[in-house]
Design a protein around this motif. Structure first.
Motif, mmCIF file in Angstrom:
data_model
loop_
_atom_site.group_PDB
_atom_site.id
_atom_site.type_symbol
_atom_site.label_atom_id
_atom_site.label_comp_id
_atom_site.label_asym_id
_atom_site.label_seq_id
_atom_site.Cartn_x
_atom_site.Cartn_y
_atom_site.Cartn_z
ATOM 1 N N GLY A 55 -8.997 -11.573 -4.182
ATOM 2 C CA GLY A 55 -9.056 -11.519 -5.585
ATOM 3 C C GLY A 55 -7.690 -11.694 -6.282
ATOM 4 O O GLY A 55 -6.910 -11.711 -5.744
ATOM 5 N N TRP A 56 -8.711 -12.355 -7.588
ATOM 6 C CA TRP A 56 -7.282 -12.431 -8.547
ATOM 7 C C TRP A 56 -6.945 -11.327 -9.282
ATOM 8 O O TRP A 56 -6.416 -10.638 -9.353
ATOM 9 N N ALA A 57 -5.470 -10.963 -9.394
ATOM 10 C CA ALA A 57 -4.535 -10.085 -10.000
ATOM 11 C C ALA A 57 -3.286 -11.197 -10.013
ATOM 12 O O ALA A 57 -2.799 -11.370 -9.287
ATOM 13 N N ALA A 58 -2.433 -9.934 -11.055
ATOM 14 C CA ALA A 58 -0.962 -10.615 -11.285
ATOM 15 C C ALA A 58 -1.148 -12.008 -11.193
ATOM 16 O O ALA A 58 -0.299 -12.839 -10.573
ATOM 17 N N GLY A 59 -1.929 -12.954 -11.912
ATOM 18 C CA GLY A 59 -2.173 -14.283 -11.887
ATOM 19 C C GLY A 59 -1.673 -15.227 -10.665
ATOM 20 O O GLY A 59 -1.559 -16.441 -9.935
ATOM 21 N N THR A 60 -2.219 -14.256 -9.245
ATOM 22 C CA THR A 60 -2.258 -15.332 -7.765
ATOM 23 C C THR A 60 -3.895 -14.528 -7.497
ATOM 24 O O THR A 60 -3.561 -14.109 -7.680
ATOM 25 N N ASN A 61 -3.596 -15.347 -5.852
ATOM 26 C CA ASN A 61 -5.028 -14.437 -5.234
ATOM 27 C C ASN A 61 -4.507 -14.591 -4.176
ATOM 28 O O ASN A 61 -5.551 -14.205 -2.960
ATOM 29 N N ILE A 62 -3.157 -14.308 -3.295
ATOM 30 C CA ILE A 62 -2.821 -14.438 -2.650
ATOM 31 C C ILE A 62 -2.183 -12.937 -2.441
ATOM 32 O O ILE A 62 -1.823 -12.790 -2.756
ATOM 33 N N TRP A 63 -2.833 -12.018 -1.072
ATOM 34 C CA TRP A 63 -2.600 -10.767 -0.645
ATOM 35 C C TRP A 63 -1.982 -11.058 0.648
ATOM 36 O O TRP A 63 -1.942 -11.719 1.576
ATOM 37 N N TYR A 64 -0.823 -9.778 0.625
ATOM 38 C CA TYR A 64 0.044 -9.984 2.060
ATOM 39 C C TYR A 64 -0.612 -8.781 2.450
ATOM 40 O O TYR A 64 -1.045 -7.248 2.568
ATOM 41 N N ARG A 65 -1.198 -8.678 3.876
ATOM 42 C CA ARG A 65 -1.135 -8.012 5.061
ATOM 43 C C ARG A 65 0.114 -7.161 5.430
ATOM 44 O O ARG A 65 1.031 -8.010 5.976
ATOM 45 N N LEU A 66 -0.016 -5.721 4.821
ATOM 46 C CA LEU A 66 2.098 -5.451 5.481
ATOM 47 C C LEU A 66 1.560 -3.456 5.436
ATOM 48 O O LEU A 66 0.229 -3.357 5.595
ATOM 49 N N ARG A 67 3.315 -3.345 6.072
ATOM 50 C CA ARG A 67 3.340 -2.259 6.445
ATOM 51 C C ARG A 67 4.144 -1.309 5.285
ATOM 52 O O ARG A 67 5.581 -2.334 5.427
ATOM 53 N N ASP A 68 4.068 -0.319 4.765
ATOM 54 C CA ASP A 68 5.562 -0.189 4.206
ATOM 55 C C ASP A 68 6.343 0.940 4.853
ATOM 56 O O ASP A 68 5.832 1.964 6.385
ATOM 57 N N ASN A 69 7.560 0.954 5.288
ATOM 58 C CA ASN A 69 8.692 1.177 6.053
ATOM 59 C C ASN A 69 8.471 2.252 6.617
ATOM 60 O O ASN A 69 8.892 3.255 6.872
ATOM 61 N N THR A 70 9.196 2.952 5.220
ATOM 62 C CA THR A 70 9.100 4.549 4.734
ATOM 63 C C THR A 70 7.995 5.425 4.568
ATOM 64 O O THR A 70 7.581 6.523 5.027
ATOM 65 N N THR A 71 6.425 5.621 4.345
ATOM 66 C CA THR A 71 5.822 5.661 3.948
ATOM 67 C C THR A 71 4.876 6.054 5.543
ATOM 68 O O THR A 71 4.477 6.804 5.607
ATOM 69 N N GLY A 72 4.297 4.075 5.895
ATOM 70 C CA GLY A 72 3.840 4.132 7.452
ATOM 71 C C GLY A 72 2.787 3.427 6.894
ATOM 72 O O GLY A 72 1.822 3.327 7.336
ATOM 73 N N VAL A 73 2.794 3.786 5.294
ATOM 74 C CA VAL A 73 0.578 3.303 4.676
ATOM 75 C C VAL A 73 1.271 1.681 4.833
ATOM 76 O O VAL A 73 1.793 0.877 4.709
ATOM 77 N N SER A 74 0.197 1.319 6.089
ATOM 78 C CA SER A 74 -0.469 0.292 6.424
ATOM 79 C C SER A 74 -1.647 -0.451 5.453
ATOM 80 O O SER A 74 -2.240 0.207 4.605
#
Length: 91
Positions: A55-74
């Protein structure tokens, strides 16, 4: 690349390490309509696995699949708010 995260995501960290540009939601899918399981903080390192068009947000529709290394949330975060310098494949 290993498969320790399931779904073919690599085991190794983004190189160089990525960081949040601004606190942003870590969502269950690549759309602002999806629930957020956490919020990335600029002081946290991030592992970026791949990208999707969502979905479009903040001027783009590119999203990253990621993990926050501090909290462990993916999950998924809009690319605008993630400081990533490297190449990625599609998820």
């Amino acid at each position: 690349m290993g498969g320790g995260h399931g779904k073919g995501y690599p085991d190794e960290l983004s190189d160089p390490p990525s960081h949040w540009r601004s606190g942003t939601d870590i969502r269950r899918c690549a759309n602002t309509a999806c629930a957020a399981d956490g919020v990335g903080d600029p002081s946290h390192a991030v592992t970026v696995y791949c990208y999707v068009q969502g979905g479009w947000a903040a001027g783009t529709n590119i999203w990253y699949r990621l993990r926050d290394n501090t909290t462990g949330v993916s999950g998924y975060s809009i690319s605008t708010y993630v400081d990533f310098n490297g190449s990625l494949g599609r998820c």
